[in-house]
Design a protein around this motif. Structure first.
Motif, PDB file in Angstrom:
ATOM      1  N   UNK A 241      -3.745   1.890  -2.901  1.00  4.57           N
ATOM      2  CA  UNK A 241      -4.653   0.893  -2.237  1.00  4.57           C
ATOM      3  C   UNK A 241      -5.100   1.199  -1.690  1.00  4.57           C
ATOM      4  N   UNK A 242      -6.407   1.072  -1.516  1.00  3.26           N
ATOM      5  CA  UNK A 242      -7.837   1.740  -0.499  1.00  3.26           C
ATOM      6  C   UNK A 242      -7.846   0.443   0.700  1.00  3.26           C
ATOM      7  N   UNK A 243      -7.598   0.898   1.743  1.00  2.00           N
ATOM      8  CA  UNK A 243      -7.278  -0.260   2.628  1.00  2.00           C
ATOM      9  C   UNK A 243      -8.583  -0.839   2.925  1.00  2.00           C
ATOM     10  N   UNK A 244      -9.648   0.781   3.220  1.00  2.00           N
ATOM     11  CA  UNK A 244     -11.062   0.172   3.218  1.00  2.00           C
ATOM     12  C   UNK A 244     -11.687  -1.193   2.203  1.00  2.00           C
TER      13      UNK A 244
ATOM     14  N   UNK B 260       0.915  -1.267   0.301  1.00  2.00           N
ATOM     15  CA  UNK B 260       0.205  -0.052   0.317  1.00  2.00           C
ATOM     16  C   UNK B 260       1.005   1.242  -0.077  1.00  2.00           C
TER      17      UNK B 260
ATOM     18  N   UNK C 193      -9.882  -4.153   3.078  1.00  3.62           N
ATOM     19  CA  UNK C 193     -10.094  -4.429   3.673  1.00  3.62           C
ATOM     20  C   UNK C 193     -12.100  -5.393   3.734  1.00  3.62           C
ATOM     21  N   UNK C 194     -11.949  -5.156   3.514  1.00  3.61           N
ATOM     22  CA  UNK C 194     -13.741  -5.355   2.846  1.00  3.61           C
ATOM     23  C   UNK C 194     -13.500  -6.531   1.916  1.00  3.61           C
TER      24      UNK C 194
ATOM     25  N   UNK D 222     -13.295  -9.726   4.355  1.00  3.56           N
ATOM     26  CA  UNK D 222     -14.188  -9.636   4.765  1.00  3.56           C
ATOM     27  C   UNK D 222     -14.763 -10.618   3.892  1.00  3.56           C
TER      28      UNK D 222
END
Lengths: 524, 327
Positions: free
Chosen positions: A486-489, A32, A492-493, A496
């Protein structure tokens, strides 16, 4: 039972797919903060058993084979990359020019009252004191000292300008100076980048052999291209295996796994000697010449005009003596003009046939000043800002008395005792507000402050251009960051998402397993 | 900055960092302006203002030089004026009355001898005044400032044969100039011959107070030597004839004084206008260069708040974090 087993199979595959998808997410998160990293996305697709189905619904179900990873795509946008690199090349050029001009502007920072402007001011102030006390030895020495300060200020400024002029591309003659110059270092850097690009091309040719892309290698390749664009603009062609052909004005520099053209530099005088051009009289280009040496032995000489942007373009434009550009060379010319005019005007007054100096031993007027100029050149050549100095005769013991302070409008009125006559000093004082033909009708000080103004304007203009260009580059960079980084959100989505899919698959596996248990225990 | 696309984590940090560094730069720039009390920290800040600052500064420096010149010139003129005033006093209250008394013919030889001595002393004084130095230069010598302007020559019997003037003559280039403005010069000296005159027995030239005094002394000498009746009558007539010349000499000196009084007044007016210009230029320079402290302080506070806000925003974003904090 066969279906249960195939469901298990499918599950095992699904677990593997989600595991791999998580590993792509993990690669994204790991990178990232990596410069030049392009976010990668997993593309899932259904898997099909290609069997004839006919009208059999079980066969139809049998044909469902779960999920597969079709590809891992890398976020990229060629249009944005091109626009960004073009803007970056422009910015590099402007920044290099700004560097040069701000170095020059430092020499002209007159606001602190220490430059040539202040020198001119104290020169005329000392002249005023001399006017009040033409028979005072101290006033004469003080005037000569202030004149000497003025000439050494001119000398220093001229030398520093010359240094500045030669600091980027060498002096146009010495091969050693060119080899030590920052420009030569930049040429080495860009040749290195060509080699790096050829190396990446080689890796890509070995790796990207099919339809799938070698994403991390492509990142490396794009980062190198970004770097090259800081140096210059170029033409680019991309092949299906990810390798690129880099060319400049139709001449290949890098193609496939090889560097086909290398940049070399030579001094302007060496180039001129080869081409039969008289240097420096008939040469109006930069102090250094860039050539492309091709691996097949061909040499494309003097591609300076092709390199108009990027850092290299910046070096080449500010090193040149183009009319209208505020360059060290241009300003040096103006300073020379000022030095010559001051010397001409004051020497003419000093040696005028009706001007007289003083013989202090008898307190009478003397014509010993007739052949003693105030301003001379230190090297015997024509006077310039670099060599202007005060005549040693005046600086010697008692030399101050050779300054011609007396002047008779009517030669018949000459009186050898008229040592208090200060009319020649008045003549000298009057040059201060006089329009000088040698300076385009400006006074000494106006000419100089106009020069300072033009340096300031050039710097402020280029600062403005840089600000505008920087905001274009920033904007494009932001767009690229938005698309590539990179977008962490979202990662992470994704995590999941794949984790849930993995857990679900595992649950199905357990269910199938217990069903099989039931089936197996039926017989017992 | 408008962002049309999605915002990635890195992009958010970039935007926040850019904003913070912009705010910090503004803040630092304003601090530098306050510290230096100058809007212009480099010639590129405002090239036009820079050129104007240089020109205005030059104007101010020149005014200082001109005011200094005027001071020196006025000192010299005052000195010159004072001496001529006392000379006029001496002529009117001492020398002329002595000549009147001598011309009356009622005094005995001893008294005449005393008058003669007094007049001879007076001539010495006049010549001393003519030979006055100011700053090492003879002020009544025109431009021949290192040459003593007046010398007395006597014959073997002690009779004055001539008083010569060695300075630049009044019809020559005697002027010494002092700059009192751009291209404006005032003449600050008077040629000695136009003030004091001269005397030469050989050519018969006799001008000004010096000529008058020498002739008076010579006539008195004749009286003192107890000559014949005819000689006495001639000497007395000569003395009567000289009385008017005392008055002429005084008016000659006063004319020179008037001329320098007007030069003095010119300089006084120049000084007033230079003072006024100095005030104007100082305010121009201040407008070009100096910061408006109220404005800059206000800006400084708003820049400081903006900087603080962006810092607190950044820390808040880091605290809020990402989805990671909630998993």
């Amino acid at each position: 039972m066969a279906n249960l087993l195939s469901a298990l199979n499918m599950n095992a595959n699904s677990l593997k797919v989600n595991e791999n998808a998580i590993s792509v997410v993990s690669n994204n998160v790991a990178n990232m903060n990596t410069i030049g990293y392009h976010k990668q996305t997993v593309n899932l697709a259904t898997r099909t058993n290609e069997i004839p189905i006919g009208n059999n619904v079980y066969r139809q179900i049998d044909s469902l084979a779960g999920v597969q990873i079709a590809s891992v795509t890398r976020s990229t946008n060629k249009y944005l990359d091109n626009a960004y690199r073009g803007a970056l090349a422009q910015l590099g050029c402007l920044q290099q020019q700004q560097n040069n001009i701000s170095d020059i502007a430092d020499l002209f920072d007159e606001l602190d009252g220490t430059g040539i402007d202040a020198g001119l001011k104290s020169f005329f102030e000392a002249l005023n004191d001399l006017n009040n006390n033409p028979t005072d030895s101290t006033a004469r020495v003080a005037f000569l000292e202030s004149a000497q300060t003025l000439t050494s200020l001119m000398n220093t400024t001229a030398e520093k300008l010359q240094e500045q002029m030669y600091s980027q591309l060498g002096d146009g003659v010495s091969a050693d100076a060119l080899a030590d110059s920052p420009f030569a270092a930049e040429i080495t850097n860009i040749n290195d980048l060509f080699q790096q690009l050829a190396d990446v091309n080689e890796s890509l040719a070995r790796t990207q052999t099919g339809n799938l892309t070698a994403n991390n290698l492509l990142d490396t390749r794009d980062t190198i291209l970004d770097k090259i664009s800081e140096y210059m603009d170029f033409d680019l062609e991309e092949y299906p295996n990810g390798t690129v052909r880099l060319s400049l004005n139709g001449v290949d520099l890098v193609k496939g796994t090889e560097v086909l053209g290398k940049f070399t530099v030579q001094t302007a005088s060496e180039y001129c000697a080869q081409q039969g051009i008289t240097y420096p009289d008939d040469w109006d280009g930069a102090l250094a010449v860039v050539n492309i040496e091709s691996t097949d032995g061909r040499v494309f000489g003097n591609i300076n005009d092709t390199i108009t942007t990027g850092k290299l373009g910046g070096y080449l434009t500010t090193g040149s003596d183009d009319a209208g550009t505020v360059s060290a060379d241009y300003i040096l010319g103006k300073l020379d003009q000022l030095a010559v005019t001051i010397a001409d005007i004051f020497n003419a007054l000093q040696t005028d046939a009706n001007a007289y100096c003083i013989d202090p031993t008898t307190w009478t007027l003397s014509d010993a000043n007739r052949n003693v100029n105030i301003f001379v050149s230190s090297d015997g050549g024509a006077i310039s800002a670099t060599n202007i100095k005060i005549n040693d005769d005046l600086l010697a013991d008692g030399g101050q008395w050779l300054l011609a302070t007396a002047y008779f409008d009517d030669p018949a009125q000459f009186d050898a005792n008229a040592v208090g006559n200060n009319s020649n000093v008045v003549n000298m004082l009057n040059t201060r507000e006089a329009a000088q033909a040698g300076l385009g009708g400006l006074t000494f000080e106006d000419f100089y402050s106009a020069l300072v103004g033009s340096v300031g304007t050039a710097l402020s203009n280029i600062d403005g251009e840089i600000e505008a260009q920087q905001s274009i580059v920033d904007n494009l960079d932001l767009q690229r960051t938005a698309e590539y980084s990179v977008d962490l959100n979202s990662e992470l989505t994704d995590l999941i998402k794949y984790q849930t899919a993995y857990s679900a698959a595992a649950r199905i596996f357990t269910t199938c397993n217990s069903l099989l248990d039931v089936l197996v225990s039926l017989g017992g | 900055m408008t962002i049309s696309q999605g915002i990635s984590s890195q992009m958010l940090y970039t935007i926040l960092q850019d904003g913070m560094s912009t705010n910090y730069n503004n803040y630092a720039n304003l601090l530098a302006q306050i510290a230096s009390n100058s809007k212009l920290t480099s010639i590129a800040d405002d090239p036009v203002a820079t050129v104007n600052v240089l020109k205005t500064q030059k104007g101010l420096d020149n005014i200082e030089v001109y005011l200094e010149n005027i001071g020196i010139a006025q000192d010299e003129i005052t000195e010159l004026d004072d001496m001529l005033d006392s000379l006029n006093d001496d002529i009117v209250s001492t020398y002329k009355p002595l000549a009147v008394q001598a011309a009356n013919g009622t005094y005995d030889t001893d008294s005449l001898q005393a008058m003669l001595q007094q007049l001879e002393g007076g001539l010495e004084t006049i010549i001393q005044i003519g030979n006055t130095k100011f700053n090492g230069d003879y002020i009544f010598a025109g431009t021949n400032v290192k040459t003593q302007p007046f010398t007395i020559n006597k014959d073997a019997d002690g009779n004055i044969t001539s008083v010569t003037y060695n300075g630049t003559p009044a019809d020559g280039e005697y002027e010494r100039y002092v700059q009192t403005g751009d291209g404006t010069y005032e003449v600050i000296n008077a040629p000695g011959d136009s003030v004091f005159g001269y005397y030469d027995s050989a050519t018969g030239e006799s001008e000004g107070i010096i000529g008058t005094m020498v002739e008076t002394i010579n006539a008195l000498k004749v009286l003192v030597e107890q000559p014949t009746e005819a000689e006495v009558t001639a000497a007395n007539e000569a003395l009567y004839g000289l009385l008017d010349r005392f008055d002429e000499s005084v008016s000659q000196i006063t004319t020179v004084q008037t001329k320098y009084a007007s030069a003095y007044n010119n300089m006084e007016m120049a000084k007033t206008s230079l003072d006024a210009t100095e005030v104007n230029l100082t305010s121009v320079l201040s407008n070009l260069k100096d910061i408006d402290i109220t404005e800059v302080s206000t800006d400084l506070y708003s820049a400081m708040y903006a900087y603080q806000a962006s810092m607190s925003l950044l820390s808040q974003v880091y605290q809020t974090g990402t989805l990671l904090n909630y998993l």
